[in-house]
Design an enzyme around this catalytic site. Structure first.
Site, PDB file in Angstrom:
ATOM      1  N   ASP A 263       0.468  -1.178   0.129  1.00 27.17           N
ATOM      2  CA  ASP A 263       0.440  -0.413  -0.127  1.00 27.17           C
ATOM      3  C   ASP A 263       1.000   1.087   0.388  1.00 27.17           C
ATOM      4  O   ASP A 263       0.570   2.572  -0.547  1.00 27.17           O
ATOM      5  CB  ASP A 263      -1.087   0.315   1.166  1.00 27.17           C
ATOM      6  CG  ASP A 263      -1.844  -1.106   1.269  1.00 27.17           C
ATOM      7  OD1 ASP A 263      -2.314  -1.440  -0.073  1.00 27.17           O
ATOM      8  OD2 ASP A 263      -2.262  -1.696   2.379  1.00 27.17           O
ATOM      9  N   GLU A 289      -1.996  -2.578  -9.723  1.00 26.94           N
ATOM     10  CA  GLU A 289      -1.010  -1.857  -9.624  1.00 26.94           C
ATOM     11  C   GLU A 289      -0.867  -1.576 -10.587  1.00 26.94           C
ATOM     12  O   GLU A 289       0.525  -0.955 -11.032  1.00 26.94           O
ATOM     13  CB  GLU A 289       0.072  -2.455  -9.453  1.00 26.94           C
ATOM     14  CG  GLU A 289       0.416  -4.032 -10.533  1.00 26.94           C
ATOM     15  CD  GLU A 289      -0.383  -4.891 -10.577  1.00 26.94           C
ATOM     16  OE1 GLU A 289      -0.470  -6.005 -10.667  1.00 26.94           O
ATOM     17  OE2 GLU A 289      -1.399  -5.329  -9.480  1.00 26.94           O
TER      18      GLU A 289
END
Length: 370
Positions: A263, A289
């Site tokens: 994260d 992502e």
């Protein structure tokens, strides 16, 4: 103690940002400007219809109470009613017409206020009746401010004009600088403060709901749906360069270092993207992502150089896992040009294909042509 100080700093930052965003529209995104216009448009239709329906009732009262019916008053009545109906019609047909809705939002206040001022200035000897029969208009209009998602500066501008109108009414009725006149002015000013407070919370809530609906909670970038709406508005007007960016081996980062570290990688990389984008550019978390960047006003060479710079910047970041061991990441980019009027879905597919070509070619590179 450190946690308390950090929380206080965060609260201060939120408060400053909230005041800045509600004070004026200078920092509002183009997408939010369009969203706010739709709220304003619905209020213009509602308030315009309400005032238009009340106009005949006021006309009947004037005809019954005034000792002599001025002919010019009916003409002004008809013009005011026609203006309100025109405002409603233009607003109803003004979807995404930003300038039009701004003007109409002002007109629904200007028309009844102007009629009241006209009566005060032209009905000689009837000033007392006008104030008694129509003295509620400034108060009504200030209260109406509360239901419009105006910025504080916009509301203050309208409110200042209504206070000036109240002063004119006090002078016309002979109550200026008397207890009655000062009491009315004080009451109107107090209502204006309430209206400004309502605007602050109204617009602030609208901004929060908009951000929750359109922004990724982790990175603060636009989400996929919001970006699609932006592209739908912009693609027909100018050439855009679309960058599909994917962080290489991101699943391995999560598996090796944990999701909290993953994260942090996403948040810092998103911040890096935002720091390098211009005011007309867009950035979104497209999924997982994968990110999409939209560059405006650049040549093909400039877009390619920007993409290569971005790769160097991404790789230059230093991250640390929970054992304080450093690691770095790389990214792959697919770059495609969207010409005005071109099918955006085809360009997105092309950028996506080039992204996977970059990955197959060894990652950490840009592919800008087939």
């Amino acid at each position: 103690m450190g946690t308390i100080l950090e929380g206080w700093k965060n609260l201060q930052a939120i408060s400053i940002s909230s005041v800045r965003d509600t004070l004026s529209g200078k920092y509002h995104s183009r997408d939010f400007i369009h969203a706010r216009m739709e709220y304003l448009r619905s209020r213009v239709i509602l308030v315009g219809l309400l005032f238009a329906l009340l106009t005949p009732l006021w006309t009947l009262m004037d005809w019954w109470v005034l000792p002599s019916w001025p002919a010019h008053l009916m003409a002004i009545r008809v013009l005011s009613l026609g203006g309100l109906i025109l405002c409603v019609w233009l607003a109803f047909n003004g979807h995404q017409r930003i300038t039009r809705i701004y003007v109409l939002s002002g007109l629904v206040f200007i028309l009844p206020a102007s009629f009241y001022a006209y009566m005060l200035l032209t009905l000689a000897g009837a000033g007392h009746y006008v104030v008694l029969g129509y003295g509620f208009i400034p108060f009504l209009l200030v209260a109406t401010l509360s239901i419009f998602p105006f910025t504080l500066l916009e509301s203050a501008l309208v409110g200042g004009a209504l206070i000036a109108l109240q002063v004119l009414a006090s002078v016309s009725s002979g109550t200026w600088l008397t207890m009655k006149g000062l009491q009315d002015l004080w009451l109107l000013s107090a209502l204006l403060v309430v209206a400004l407070t309502a605007n602050y919370f109204h617009l602030g809530l609208l901004l929060r709901l908009y951000r929750q609906a359109t922004h990724d909670t982790l990175t603060g970038l636009l989400n996929r749906g919001a970006l699609s709406r932006q592209l739908g508005q912009e693609a027909a007007h100018e050439a855009l360069h679309i960058l599909m960016v994917d962080l290489d081996h991101f699943k391995q980062i999560n598996d090796t270092h944990g999701h909290s570290v993953g994260d942090e990688v996403l948040m810092r990389t998103a911040s890096l993207f935002k720091a390098h984008l211009g005011p007309e550019d867009l950035a979104a978390r497209y999924g997982g992502e994968e990110f999409m960047l939209i560059l405006s006003g650049r040549s093909d060479e400039q877009a390619l150089n920007f993409s290569r710079l971005l790769l160097r910047q991404v790789h230059g970041q230093i991250f640390f896992n929970h054992d304080r061991e450093p690691f770095q990441i790389t990214a792959s980019i697919g770059l495609a040009l969207c010409q005005p009027g071109q099918n955006i879905e085809e360009v997105l597919q092309l950028a996506d294909q080039r992204l996977y070509s970059a990955k197959r070619a060894g990652r950490n590179q840009v592919v800008a042509q087939d």
